[in-house]
Enzyme design. Structure first.
Site: not given
Length: 156
Positions: A56-57, A86, A88, A127
């Site tokens: 996604a980044y 975390t 992240h 989803r």
């Protein structure tokens, strides 16, 4: 008085779909939902370009490169970010969202945020069409509506 209403027309529409391969079990369902919904509304596969990225980044950069080509009427970004132990998750979600928004405003191209950001895998299944609605389908509809509204505004 003029009232502009979004339509789901595919007349001469070219759409790029950028899909994150991270959490592929989920994102492949989003991708399928987007393609099937596009076809259900009269679109043809040759009007779509599908680009896969690692996560996604990476979605905003590739969306920007595609938008800069000025060949696509809209770009749909699909991904799934599931919270882990975390921080992240927070960085990826925040940067993907702000990056996609920035690309849309910089390039004057509708860039659709179709990233599922959830706490659990169960929510992701809900989803992605596995257990309910499909956010990939929702994203392609948003893209068609944004193209329609943009074209109506340009014609004013």
């Amino acid at each position: 008085m003029k009232i502009l209403q979004p339509q789901l027309s595919q007349s001469c529409v070219q759409i790029a779909i950028v899909v994150s391969d991270f959490n592929r079990t989920i994102t492949e369902k989003l991708e399928q939902g987007a393609i099937e919904t596009f076809k259900t509304h009269g679109g043809e596969e040759d009007q779509l370009v599908i680009v896969h990225v690692p996560g996604a980044y990476e979605l905003p950069l590739i969306a920007k490169k595609l938008a800069q080509k000025q060949k696509y009427d809209a770009i749909v970004c699909l991904g799934a970010v599931i919270r882990g132990a975390t921080s992240h998750y927070d960085y990826v979600c925040s940067n993907a969202a702000s990056g996609i928004s920035a690309v849309s405003l910089e390039t004057n191209t509708p860039i659709i945020f179709g990233i599922i950001t959830v706490e659990t895998m169960e929510q992701a299944f809900e989803r992605s069409g596995i257990k309910g609605g499909n956010k990939g389908s929702d994203a392609i509809i948003a893209a068609l509506q944004m193209v329609s509204i943009s074209r109506q505004i340009e014609a004013l």
